[in-house]
Design an enzyme around this catalytic site. Structure first.
Site, short mmCIF file in Angstrom:
data_model
loop_
_atom_site.label_atom_id
_atom_site.label_comp_id
_atom_site.label_asym_id
_atom_site.label_seq_id
_atom_site.Cartn_x
_atom_site.Cartn_y
_atom_site.Cartn_z
N GLU A 150 0.82 -1.22 0.00
CA GLU A 150 0.00 0.00 0.00
C GLU A 150 0.85 1.27 0.00
OE1 GLU A 150 -3.46 2.51 2.35
OE2 GLU A 150 -2.33 1.03 3.47
N GLU A 249 -12.11 3.17 5.60
CA GLU A 249 -11.01 3.55 6.49
C GLU A 249 -11.01 5.06 6.64
OE1 GLU A 249 -6.43 2.16 7.01
OE2 GLU A 249 -6.85 3.45 5.32
#
Ligand SMILES: *[C@@H]1O[C@H](CO)[C@@H](O)[C@H](O)[C@H]1NC(C)=O
Length: 300
Positions: A150, A249
């Site tokens: 990520e 998120e």
């Protein structure tokens, strides 16, 4: 065309509740089918597995441990001198993933060491990362697990983070060349680093194994004010055939549930609201909100 599926990120959502079991219950009763959590390691995996089962949830993503956070570590994958600790953390993550039936592990890259110049250490860090990723790919393949890279933005959120663009991550993934290592697309970070979301989403989606979302710049839920047009982005993901999960998120803004009050204004909110006791929104919203139609479709 499949409808997007959402996952509640329990490291961010339900901040008023302490402990993962409580957050798992909250996610389940909010209508989520899936959850993700950065670091589940404070509780035994069996306890979490039972809580998830009771809440009717599956876990779709965890992260490798951060390392020594008091020393400023935020993942160890690319950090020189920390190879042994990365591998230990990976073992722990794999143990949790297996016990929890979680198919994906975010292999955190970590930060440029304090005081070091990014350009000076970049090549060395990439070599460390590549070695660790090759090792991880083998370990994960034995358990039928997927590892994710990520990119995290270095303009605002984490200036020291090593991996900060999808271009960099894709180049590393290509060098490693293992199908069970994929890209984690956090649209919040991508927007801050490069924008050009239509181009970048189309370009990189074939190697994406997980998506996360938050509004920019406030990092609130998709319905909060900001520069990202989520109905468009969600539609794009669908049109491009994305089949994975979209991780919620974000820092819930306002009071209570982000999607508990003004649900129908919000694409994601609509998804969850209709499974609960909320009344159906008035028809103008239904006409104008693509998300709502989709929510109705998902919940049948
Ligand atoms: C946008 O992204 C695409 C795919 O990554 C790239 O080919 C294109 O050059 C980018 N456009 C701009 C203006 O940066």
């Amino acid at each position: 065309m499949a409808a997007l599926r959402f996952s509640a990120n329990l490291s961010w959502l339900f901040p008023e509740l302490l402990g993962l079991p409580a957050r798992l219950r909250a996610a389940g009763s909010s209508g989520f089918e899936a959850v993700e959590v950065a670091w589940p390691y404070a509780e035994p995996p069996e306890v979490l597995a039972r809580a998830a089962r009771e809440a009717g949830l599956r876990l779709v993503l965890i992260n490798t441990p951060p390392g020594d956070q008091e020393k400023g570590e935020m993942g160890l994958g690319a950090v020189p001198g920390r190879q042994a600790a990365f591998r230990q953390g990976l073992e722990q993550a794999v143990r949790y993933a297996k016990a929890l039936g979680c198919p994906r592990i975010h292999l955190m890259a970590g930060r440029v060491p304090q005081g070091a110049d990014r350009r000076a250490v970049k090549a060395e860090m990439e070599i460390v990362f590549l070695e660790n990723l090759r090792h991880a790919a083998g370990v994960l393949a034995q358990e039928d697990l997927v590892g994710l890279l990520e990119p995290i933005n270095t303009r605002i959120t984490d200036p020291q983070y090593f991996l900060d663009t999808p271009q960099q991550a894709a180049a590393i993934l290509q060098k490693v060349g293992r199908p069970n290592l994929q890209l984690q697309m956090d649209i919040f970070h991508w927007q801050i680093m490069d924008g050009n979301l239509t181009g970048n989403i189309r370009e990189f989606l074939p190697i994406v194994g997980h998506v996360q979302v938050a509004q920019v710049p406030g990092r609130g839920e998709p319905s909060s004010p900001g520069e990202l047009n989520f109905p468009y982005l969600f539609q794009l993901l669908e049109d491009e055939g994305y089949k994975g999960f979209v991780g919620c998120e974000y820092q819930p803004q306002g009071e209570g549930w982000p999607w508990g009050r003004e649900l129908w204004r919000d694409w994601t909110g609509a998804v969850f609201s209709l499974s609960a006791e909320m009344p159906r929104p008035p028809s103008p919203y239904r006409r104008h909100s693509r998300g709502l139609e989709l929510a109705t479709f998902i919940l049948g």
